[in-house]
Design a protein around this motif. Structure first.
Motif, PDB file in Angstrom:
ATOM      1  N   VAL A   1       0.822  -1.205   0.000  1.00 11.79           N
ATOM      2  CA  VAL A   1       0.000   0.000   0.000  1.00 11.79           C
ATOM      3  C   VAL A   1       0.859   1.258   0.000  1.00 11.79           C
ATOM      4  N   ALA A   2       2.010   1.195   0.645  1.00 16.55           N
ATOM      5  CA  ALA A   2       2.895   2.358   0.736  1.00 16.55           C
ATOM      6  C   ALA A   2       4.340   1.880   0.790  1.00 16.55           C
ATOM      7  N   TYR A   3       5.248   2.767   0.408  1.00 17.67           N
ATOM      8  CA  TYR A   3       6.666   2.457   0.565  1.00 17.67           C
ATOM      9  C   TYR A   3       7.463   3.743   0.626  1.00 17.67           C
ATOM     10  N   CYS A   4       8.695   3.600   1.095  1.00 16.37           N
ATOM     11  CA  CYS A   4       9.638   4.708   1.152  1.00 16.37           C
ATOM     12  C   CYS A   4      10.730   4.456   0.124  1.00 16.37           C
ATOM     13  N   ASP A   5      10.859   5.353  -0.832  1.00 18.37           N
ATOM     14  CA  ASP A   5      11.866   5.238  -1.900  1.00 18.37           C
ATOM     15  C   ASP A   5      12.946   6.279  -1.635  1.00 18.37           C
ATOM     16  N   ALA A   6      14.007   5.845  -0.968  1.00 14.43           N
ATOM     17  CA  ALA A   6      15.062   6.764  -0.543  1.00 14.43           C
ATOM     18  C   ALA A   6      16.251   6.698  -1.492  1.00 14.43           C
ATOM     19  N   PRO A   7      17.025   7.784  -1.606  1.00 16.33           N
ATOM     20  CA  PRO A   7      18.279   7.715  -2.368  1.00 16.33           C
ATOM     21  C   PRO A   7      19.194   6.669  -1.742  1.00 16.33           C
ATOM     22  N   GLY A   8      19.970   6.014  -2.562  1.00 21.66           N
ATOM     23  CA  GLY A   8      20.872   4.999  -2.042  1.00 21.66           C
ATOM     24  C   GLY A   8      22.010   5.603  -1.245  1.00 21.66           C
ATOM     25  N   PRO A   9      22.680   4.801  -0.427  1.00 21.76           N
ATOM     26  CA  PRO A   9      23.772   5.309   0.410  1.00 21.76           C
ATOM     27  C   PRO A   9      24.987   5.789  -0.378  1.00 21.76           C
ATOM     28  N   LEU A  10      25.088   5.416  -1.661  1.00 23.64           N
ATOM     29  CA  LEU A  10      26.202   5.894  -2.483  1.00 23.64           C
ATOM     30  C   LEU A  10      25.819   7.099  -3.340  1.00 23.64           C
ATOM     31  N   GLU A  11      24.577   7.538  -3.243  1.00 27.42           N
ATOM     32  CA  GLU A  11      24.126   8.700  -4.011  1.00 27.42           C
ATOM     33  C   GLU A  11      24.798   9.968  -3.472  1.00 27.42           C
ATOM     34  N   VAL A  12      25.396  10.754  -4.373  1.00 22.67           N
ATOM     35  CA  VAL A  12      26.089  11.971  -3.942  1.00 22.67           C
ATOM     36  C   VAL A  12      25.276  13.223  -4.199  1.00 22.67           C
TER      37      VAL A  12
ATOM     38  N   ALA B   1      22.002  15.775  -4.057  1.00 20.18           N
ATOM     39  CA  ALA B   1      20.993  16.127  -3.053  1.00 20.18           C
ATOM     40  C   ALA B   1      19.606  15.912  -3.652  1.00 20.18           C
ATOM     41  N   VAL B   2      19.135  14.690  -3.590  1.00 22.02           N
ATOM     42  CA  VAL B   2      17.834  14.333  -4.163  1.00 22.02           C
ATOM     43  C   VAL B   2      16.889  13.886  -3.048  1.00 22.02           C
ATOM     44  N   PRO B   3      15.582  14.008  -3.274  1.00 23.22           N
ATOM     45  CA  PRO B   3      14.635  13.724  -2.198  1.00 23.22           C
ATOM     46  C   PRO B   3      14.361  12.238  -2.000  1.00 23.22           C
ATOM     47  N   THR B   4      13.788  11.936  -0.862  1.00 22.62           N
ATOM     48  CA  THR B   4      13.165  10.637  -0.603  1.00 22.62           C
ATOM     49  C   THR B   4      11.694  10.759  -0.965  1.00 22.62           C
ATOM     50  N   TYR B   5      11.134   9.712  -1.560  1.00 21.18           N
ATOM     51  CA  TYR B   5       9.715   9.695  -1.896  1.00 21.18           C
ATOM     52  C   TYR B   5       8.976   8.733  -0.965  1.00 21.18           C
ATOM     53  N   TYR B   6       7.971   9.246  -0.309  1.00 19.63           N
ATOM     54  CA  TYR B   6       7.055   8.431   0.502  1.00 19.63           C
ATOM     55  C   TYR B   6       5.799   8.290  -0.350  1.00 19.63           C
ATOM     56  N   CYS B   7       5.575   7.094  -0.860  1.00 23.93           N
ATOM     57  CA  CYS B   7       4.530   6.875  -1.855  1.00 23.93           C
ATOM     58  C   CYS B   7       3.367   6.089  -1.272  1.00 23.93           C
ATOM     59  N   ILE B   8       2.161   6.516  -1.611  1.00 29.00           N
ATOM     60  CA  ILE B   8       0.930   5.854  -1.175  1.00 29.00           C
ATOM     61  C   ILE B   8       0.122   5.497  -2.413  1.00 29.00           C
ATOM     62  N   ALA B   9      -0.355   4.261  -2.476  1.00 25.25           N
ATOM     63  CA  ALA B   9      -1.120   3.808  -3.634  1.00 25.25           C
ATOM     64  C   ALA B   9      -2.590   4.207  -3.481  1.00 25.25           C
ATOM     65  N   PRO B  10      -3.170   4.879  -4.478  1.00 23.17           N
ATOM     66  CA  PRO B  10      -4.615   5.108  -4.447  1.00 23.17           C
ATOM     67  C   PRO B  10      -5.352   3.807  -4.747  1.00 23.17           C
ATOM     68  N   THR B  11      -6.637   3.793  -4.514  1.00 23.15           N
ATOM     69  CA  THR B  11      -7.400   2.590  -4.833  1.00 23.15           C
ATOM     70  C   THR B  11      -7.552   2.469  -6.351  1.00 23.15           C
ATOM     71  N   PRO B  12      -7.539   1.248  -6.877  1.00 27.04           N
ATOM     72  CA  PRO B  12      -7.716   1.062  -8.322  1.00 27.04           C
ATOM     73  C   PRO B  12      -9.055   1.606  -8.812  1.00 27.04           C
ATOM     74  N   ALA B  13      -9.063   2.051 -10.058  1.00 26.27           N
ATOM     75  CA  ALA B  13     -10.264   2.681 -10.625  1.00 26.27           C
ATOM     76  C   ALA B  13     -11.434   1.722 -10.727  1.00 26.27           C
ATOM     77  N   ASP B  14     -11.151   0.411 -10.830  1.00 26.40           N
ATOM     78  CA  ASP B  14     -12.242  -0.547 -11.005  1.00 26.40           C
ATOM     79  C   ASP B  14     -12.802  -1.078  -9.684  1.00 26.40           C
ATOM     80  N   TRP B  15     -12.342  -0.544  -8.557  1.00 24.51           N
ATOM     81  CA  TRP B  15     -12.871  -0.992  -7.275  1.00 24.51           C
ATOM     82  C   TRP B  15     -14.286  -0.447  -7.065  1.00 24.51           C
ATOM     83  N   SER B  16     -15.121  -1.231  -6.399  1.00 25.81           N
ATOM     84  CA  SER B  16     -16.461  -0.777  -6.048  1.00 25.81           C
ATOM     85  C   SER B  16     -16.380   0.264  -4.939  1.00 25.81           C
TER      86      SER B  16
END
Length: 545
Positions: free
Chosen positions: A329-340, A342-357
């Motif tokens: 449902v959610a995850y944290c997409d962080a820059p790797g430890p070798l990334e030099v 200055a880029v952000p971390t993404y905290y991502c949340i999945a919306p409900t699928p369009a075909d859900w009731s």
């Protein structure tokens, strides 16, 4: 004795050069123009390289190394051994189409601004050009695909095609001189990705059969568990401990429910309390803004309570990309430890699928209600994954071994421990405490579900009953977790085992050491297996298993 640091660096170089997935995850950009080669010859070559690395590491007398390098040696050895096991025993590349999804590697170049647009587009062109060959290998290698993996892959490959179609033009607008290079390979990649999804969909017709059983079976699952956990804790010990913890937390959530609504300390009282809290919930339009608000709340709370040191790194909350949906449902997409960069971390949340009731959407957001989103933000962002991984990126050892060998039990264990530590200090009051206890039940059931599904042929009805009954989960959440248990193996056990190991170290804070200082010390060594923490922290050696 071979010098360890030069050897470790040579092995790290070989691992990064042979695995674009690994390189991308740790922030190394040397193979940004490549996709993984999973052809038979390439897999055989990688296995040979890993075996050579394992032999070289076995020649090192680790007891002669200082503590940080001794841990690096253990981390690198575990990483190499697991790589051999995955390629020669699990062999996911022969039956799991999800491993061929190029979406995450394409998205890493499109979405994360670690370099100017023209640099990223040049690499992207290389990866897009590699899509036809990568999918040709998939068609040649994949056999007897489990139905649930094929169903999930259809959505992910269509999401990858949408990524190329919808997001690459915006990046090209920043470097229009590369249109003639990028657009032809982008069109070809879209055709291949869409065609591959259509091929998988055709394999799902009613007369096509179920494919192989997605369950690994006890022998393979237990072996994978050993590699995943990097501990001597056995499968039976994990299961027995999980059942005992389920009883303990059940008593705690019953008592907390009585505090909120009164009545007897019963499951019915828990359901009454959770129903009351679930009435306050977001929807698809408000869940991401709510998460952003909660991020400000948790940061302020951590600062006020001096729980752990904050960082000034950027954390961006947004909807989960389509190519990643269908597992969590959610995850944290962080820059790797070798990334030099200055880029952000993404905290991502999945919306409900369009075909859900409408009813299913309502059920989902009753599970992920306002109070659960607060607890989720603790887990995924502060002081959970985002903050822990930001601290980990600041670690610098004598080699890059620790950067590659990040431990799932440590990362997930810290995030679950962070939930508990926050409510122990009063965050969110009784409402969030109830949700945190519910998450403790979920984490514990995750480990039970993981093992019983893959080792004892737990039925779907029994699995759902366990989650909705003992775990008080909404039906939609339970159904999604059942899919995840079949789609993955052993990862669901990392939360429970990792939590107990990390919490065990936290409980050994020396007298007179402030909480923040101790937590900072726990996070100051990268993300090694929790079994290494006592030694790294200078504690008396204990077997955390």
């Amino acid at each position: 004795m071979p010098p360890f640091v030069p050897l470790a660096e040579r092995i790290v170089d070989a691992l990064l050069a042979s695995d674009p997935d690994l390189a991308s995850s740790v922030g190394e950009h040397g193979v940004d123009d490549q996709l993984p080669d999973r052809s038979a010859d390439a897999v055989a070559g990688r296995v040979a390289m890993l075996r050579d690395a394992a032999h070289a590491l076995s020649e090192v007398d680790a007891e002669e190394l200082d503590v940080p390098e001794r841990v690096d040696h253990a981390v690198l050895t575990a990483l190499v051994d697991r790589g051999i096991f995955e390629l020669t025993e699990v062999r996911s590349h022969e039956w799991n189409p999800l491993v061929y999804n190029p979406g995450p590697l394409l998205h890493a170049l499109v979405a994360r601004p670690f370099a100017p647009a023209d640099v990223r587009l040049t690499s992207l062109a290389g990866r897009l050009a590699a899509v036809p060959d990568a999918l040709a290998t998939a068609r040649a290698v994949l056999r007897d695909v489990p139905r649930i993996h094929a169903e999930t892959a259809v959505g992910q490959f269509e999401g990858a095609a949408a990524l190329v179609r919808d997001q690459v033009p915006a990046l090209l607008a920043e470097a229009p001189g590369l249109r003639d290079t990028v657009e032809p390979v982008a069109r070809a990649a879209i055709r291949e990705l869409t065609g591959f999804a259509d091929r998988l969909r055709a394999g799902l017709r009613d007369d096509a059969g179920p494919g192989r059983d997605p369950r690994l079976g006890r022998r393979l699952w237990e072996a994978r568990l050993w590699h995943t956990l990097d501990t001597e804790l056995g499968a039976r010990q994990v299961l027995d401990s999980a059942w005992a913890n389920l009883e303990r937390v059940t008593e705690e959530i019953r008592a907390a429910a009585v505090e909120l609504v009164g009545g007897p300390a019963s499951d019915e009282t828990v359901r009454q309390a959770l129903t009351l809290l679930a009435d306050e919930h977001p929807d698809n339009s408000s869940v991401v803004p709510l998460a952003r608000t909660t991020l400000d709340e948790v940061r302020d709370f951590v600062a006020d309570t001096e729980l752990v040191s904050l960082v000034d790194d950027a954390c961006v909350i947004r909807e989960m990309p389509e190519h990643d949906r269908g597992v969590a449902v959610a995850y944290c997409d962080a820059p790797g430890p070798l990334e030099v960069a200055a880029v952000p971390t993404y905290y991502c949340i999945a919306p409900t699928p369009a075909d859900w009731s409408a009813a299913r959407v309502e059920s989902f957001f009753r599970e992920y209600n306002d109070h659960m989103i607060r607890n989720l933000t603790v887990h995924e962002a502060v002081p959970g994954h985002f903050l822990q991984l930001a601290h980990a990126r600041r670690y610098r050892g004598s080699s890059r071994a620790r950067a590659l060998g990040h431990s799932g039990p440590f990362i997930e264990g810290w995030a679950v421990y962070a939930e508990e530590a926050m409510v122990a200090h009063g965050f969110g009051g009784l409402a969030v405490r109830l949700q945190q206890l519910k998450m403790q039940l979920r984490m514990t059931i995750n480990a039970i579900l993981d093992q019983l599904t893959h080792c004892e042929e737990l039925s779907e009805s029994d699995g759902l009953a366990l989650m909705t009954g003992r775990g008080f989960q909404e039906e939609g959440e339970a159904a999604g977790k059942w899919r995840r248990a079949l789609l993955t193996s052993t990862q669901l056990s990392t939360y429970f085992v990792g939590y107990h190991q990390v919490a065990g170290v936290a409980a050994r804070r020396p007298t007179g050491v402030p909480v923040r200082q101790w937590h900072d010390a726990m996070l100051a060594h990268g993300s090694p297996s929790p079994r290494h923490l006592p030694e790294l922290l200078g504690l008396d050696e204990d077997d955390l298993a």
